[in-house]
Design an enzyme around this catalytic site. Structure first.
Site, PDB file in Angstrom:
ATOM      1  N   LYS A  98      62.961  78.797 -11.218  1.00  0.00           N
ATOM      2  CA  LYS A  98      61.571  77.939 -10.821  1.00  0.00           C
ATOM      3  C   LYS A  98      60.100  78.473 -11.390  1.00  0.00           C
ATOM      4  O   LYS A  98      60.128  79.288 -12.363  1.00  0.00           O
ATOM      5  CB  LYS A  98      61.681  76.925  -9.960  1.00  0.00           C
ATOM      6  CG  LYS A  98      62.773  76.027  -9.428  1.00  0.00           C
ATOM      7  CD  LYS A  98      62.707  75.072  -8.995  1.00  0.00           C
ATOM      8  CE  LYS A  98      64.134  73.983  -8.937  1.00  0.00           C
ATOM      9  NZ  LYS A  98      64.986  74.146  -7.783  1.00  0.00           N
ATOM     10  N   ARG A 142      68.557  80.748 -14.236  1.00  0.00           N
ATOM     11  CA  ARG A 142      69.143  79.650 -13.363  1.00  0.00           C
ATOM     12  C   ARG A 142      70.021  80.559 -12.185  1.00  0.00           C
ATOM     13  O   ARG A 142      71.295  81.310 -12.418  1.00  0.00           O
ATOM     14  CB  ARG A 142      69.705  78.695 -14.852  1.00  0.00           C
ATOM     15  CG  ARG A 142      70.529  77.426 -13.747  1.00  0.00           C
ATOM     16  CD  ARG A 142      70.517  76.791 -15.040  1.00  0.00           C
ATOM     17  NE  ARG A 142      69.148  76.705 -15.328  1.00  0.00           N
ATOM     18  CZ  ARG A 142      68.591  75.444 -15.315  1.00  0.00           C
ATOM     19  NH1 ARG A 142      69.012  74.269 -14.020  1.00  0.00           N
ATOM     20  NH2 ARG A 142      67.627  75.307 -15.431  1.00  0.00           N
ATOM     21  N   TYR A 193      84.442  91.301 -12.564  1.00  0.00           N
ATOM     22  CA  TYR A 193      84.212  90.788 -11.419  1.00  0.00           C
ATOM     23  C   TYR A 193      83.733  92.022 -10.337  1.00  0.00           C
ATOM     24  O   TYR A 193      84.504  92.856 -10.237  1.00  0.00           O
ATOM     25  CB  TYR A 193      86.769  90.722 -11.186  1.00  0.00           C
ATOM     26  CG  TYR A 193      86.678  89.302 -11.373  1.00  0.00           C
ATOM     27  CD1 TYR A 193      86.539  88.375 -10.486  1.00  0.00           C
ATOM     28  CD2 TYR A 193      87.405  88.490 -12.551  1.00  0.00           C
ATOM     29  CE1 TYR A 193      86.337  86.797 -10.990  1.00  0.00           C
ATOM     30  CE2 TYR A 193      87.874  87.831 -12.525  1.00  0.00           C
ATOM     31  CZ  TYR A 193      87.365  86.346 -11.490  1.00  0.00           C
ATOM     32  OH  TYR A 193      87.591  84.891 -11.125  1.00  0.00           O
ATOM     33  N   THR A 225      66.180  78.757  -5.637  1.00  0.00           N
ATOM     34  CA  THR A 225      66.629  79.200  -6.520  1.00  0.00           C
ATOM     35  C   THR A 225      65.883  80.193  -7.789  1.00  0.00           C
ATOM     36  O   THR A 225      64.372  81.237  -6.836  1.00  0.00           O
ATOM     37  CB  THR A 225      66.271  77.873  -7.759  1.00  0.00           C
ATOM     38  OG1 THR A 225      65.374  77.208  -7.563  1.00  0.00           O
ATOM     39  CG2 THR A 225      67.184  77.269  -7.652  1.00  0.00           C
ATOM     40  N   GLU A 260      84.360  91.008  -6.702  1.00  0.00           N
ATOM     41  CA  GLU A 260      84.202  90.087  -5.367  1.00  0.00           C
ATOM     42  C   GLU A 260      83.676  91.089  -4.055  1.00  0.00           C
ATOM     43  O   GLU A 260      83.959  92.042  -4.041  1.00  0.00           O
ATOM     44  CB  GLU A 260      85.759  89.375  -5.197  1.00  0.00           C
ATOM     45  CG  GLU A 260      86.048  87.745  -5.708  1.00  0.00           C
ATOM     46  CD  GLU A 260      86.612  87.213  -6.212  1.00  0.00           C
ATOM     47  OE1 GLU A 260      87.456  88.499  -4.657  1.00  0.00           O
ATOM     48  OE2 GLU A 260      87.229  86.558  -6.326  1.00  0.00           O
ATOM     49  N   ASP A 279      63.869  76.034   2.565  1.00  0.00           N
ATOM     50  CA  ASP A 279      64.563  76.156   1.234  1.00  0.00           C
ATOM     51  C   ASP A 279      63.375  75.574   0.057  1.00  0.00           C
ATOM     52  O   ASP A 279      62.315  74.881  -0.182  1.00  0.00           O
ATOM     53  CB  ASP A 279      65.098  74.510   0.391  1.00  0.00           C
ATOM     54  CG  ASP A 279      65.543  74.513  -0.887  1.00  0.00           C
ATOM     55  OD1 ASP A 279      65.191  74.496  -1.572  1.00  0.00           O
ATOM     56  OD2 ASP A 279      66.036  73.646  -1.553  1.00  0.00           O
TER      57      ASP A 279
HETATM   58  N1  DSN Z   1      67.029  69.401  -9.513  1.00  0.00           N
HETATM   59  C1  DSN Z   1      65.683  70.183  -9.273  1.00  0.00           C
HETATM   60  C2  DSN Z   1      64.371  69.475  -9.562  1.00  0.00           C
HETATM   61  O1  DSN Z   1      64.057  69.217 -10.599  1.00  0.00           O
HETATM   62  O2  DSN Z   1      63.835  70.221  -8.790  1.00  0.00           O
HETATM   63  C3  DSN Z   1      65.821  70.678  -7.524  1.00  0.00           C
HETATM   64  O3  DSN Z   1      66.773  71.756  -7.193  1.00  0.00           O
END
Ligand code: DSN
Length: 417
Positions: A226, A232, A51, A223, A53, A197
């Site tokens: 990707k 993740r 933890y 994110t 925080e 984003d």
């Molecule tokens: N669900 C994701 C995608 O496949 O593009 C975006 O968050």
């Protein structure tokens, strides 16, 4: 996985099955990738217990000296990689990074202008089924029907007419370069915040293969899993002036304890992305996707916008008697994993759709290059021509297996016993 096997045979079997699936199929979902063994190791560490925080040096728990060390590494690597003023690496996901960006700068009921979901935007950019559509007053922009590209004059007109407090940029299914500078100019003209984003193309921006939004946006969220090829999770970058409110919004407003094992893995991938080899990875992703687009187009497959500048193509199936759902199923039977996707002007439901989104980040990580991509493009075109032909699917499935064996994935992970 000896301990897991002994302790829980069913979970072990599912994990082993997933490993075999990933090794033996062509992963072409544009938002997926394969992390390095180092990132995978960091995810499975004892940091999962901790933890922490608060922020490095200002925690609500004792024993945080090593947590501080990895979080500081992740934060400083993130700001260096993207040239940003401030980073918070605690968001558990891209959605939570976006939530932090909105609630740091807006009040419930404020107006946001985001990209229409069916034109390539994301649920969190204002969809009525998402918190963003519930808490904010949403107006949307889209792409031109004629060429599938964002019409920046139309965006400006909507912005001047509707006066949003924030313009949201970035997309989940847009195959072309996004002009973040143009968006930034429109936002400044109307005195709006600009939140980008970056999730899908973060790795391409990090590698210098897509213009960066950082100079043109107040907040950049992403994110980490990707094209950035990490665990993740999410992170948020912002101008120094927004740093305090952003940190307070991530914790305690939205989240509790950060996932320290994931933050350790984020630190690892951000270090990888700062290394020279990462730019080469991004270059190969863009090259592979362009070759995929050319191969499909030569075989008569219609693409939204006619091609691609990034890591994905969007197939428009409206000229065929084939839905996105059925095309996804047919490709899966041939060992090629993609996802159905809405296309601009969509008439079918999001569960059926008239499109397919196909990306190359994961197969590029496996090492596949132009020759393999041309072969794969030919297989995809053949399946789309004859989706019900089981013999063709089986034949291609066998060849997919051979191709995957030639580009081994996680060779160092023992075959599941
Ligand atoms: N669900 C994701 C995608 O496949 O593009 C975006 O968050």
């Amino acid at each position: 996985m000896e301990h897991l096997k002994r302790a829980d045979e069913r979970v072990h079997r599912a994990v082993a099955g997933e490993l075999s699936r990933q090794k033996g199929q062509l992963e072409m979902i544009a938002s997926e990738n394969f992390v390095s063994p180092a990132v995978l190791e960091a995810l499975g560490t004892v940091f999962t217990h901790k933890y922490a925080e608060g922020l490095p040096g200002k925690r609500y728990y004792g024993g945080c000296e090593f947590a501080d060390e990895v979080e500081d590494l992740a934060r400083s690597r993130a700001t260096r990689l993207f040239g940003a003023g401030h980073a918070n690496v605690q968001p558990h996901s891209g959605s939570q990074a976006n939530m932090a960006g909105y609630f740091a700068l807006l009040e419930p009921g404020d107006r946001i202008l985001g990209m229409n979901l069916s034109h390539g935007g994301h649920l969190t950019h204002g969809s009525p089924v998402n918190f963003s559509g519930r808490f904010f007053d949403v107006v949307a922009y889209g792409v031109r029907e004629s060429d599938g590209r964002i019409d920046y004059d139309a965006v400006r007109d909507i912005a001047l007419r509707t006066r949003p407090k924030m313009i949201v940029t970035g997309a989940s299914a847009y195959p072309r370069v996004i002009d973040f500078e143009a968006f930034g100019t429109i936002a400044r003209e109307i005195g709006a915040f600009h939140l980008c984003d970056l999730a899908h193309i973060a790795g391409l921006v990090a590698g210098g293969h897509h213009p960066s939004p950082v100079p043109h946006a107040d907040v950049v969220t992403t994110t980490t899993h990707k094209t950035l090829r990490g665990p993740r999770g999410g992170l948020v970058l912002c101008r120094e002036e927004h740093a305090k409110v952003m940190d307070r919004t991530v914790f305690p407003f939205i989240q509790g304890g950060p996932l320290m094992h994931v933050i350790a893995a984020k630190a690892v991938v951000l270090g990888e992305a700062l290394s020279p080899g990462f730019a080469e990875y991004g270059r190969r992703v863009v090259e592979n996707t362009r070759i995929l687009a050319e191969t499909l187009a030569e075989r008569g497959v219609r693409l939204v916008s006619g091609g691609t500048d990034n890591h994905l193509v969007l197939v428009d199936l409206r000229d065929r008697e084939l839905s996105g759902k059925d095309a996804e199923g047919a490709l899966e039977r041939a060992g090629i994993t993609v996802n159905k996707n809405t296309v601009p002007g969509e008439t079918r439901s999001p569960f059926v759709t008239s499109g397919l989104r196909i990306g190359t980040p994961a197969i590029t990580t496996r090492g596949m290059g132009p020759d393999a991509i041309r072969t794969i493009g030919g297989w995809i075109a053949a399946i789309l021509e004859r989706p019900a032909d089981e013999d063709a699917a089986n034949r291609i499935r066998r060849r997919v297996g051979e191709l995957c064996a030639a580009y081994p994935l996680y060779a160092e992970l023992a075959a599941p016993a």
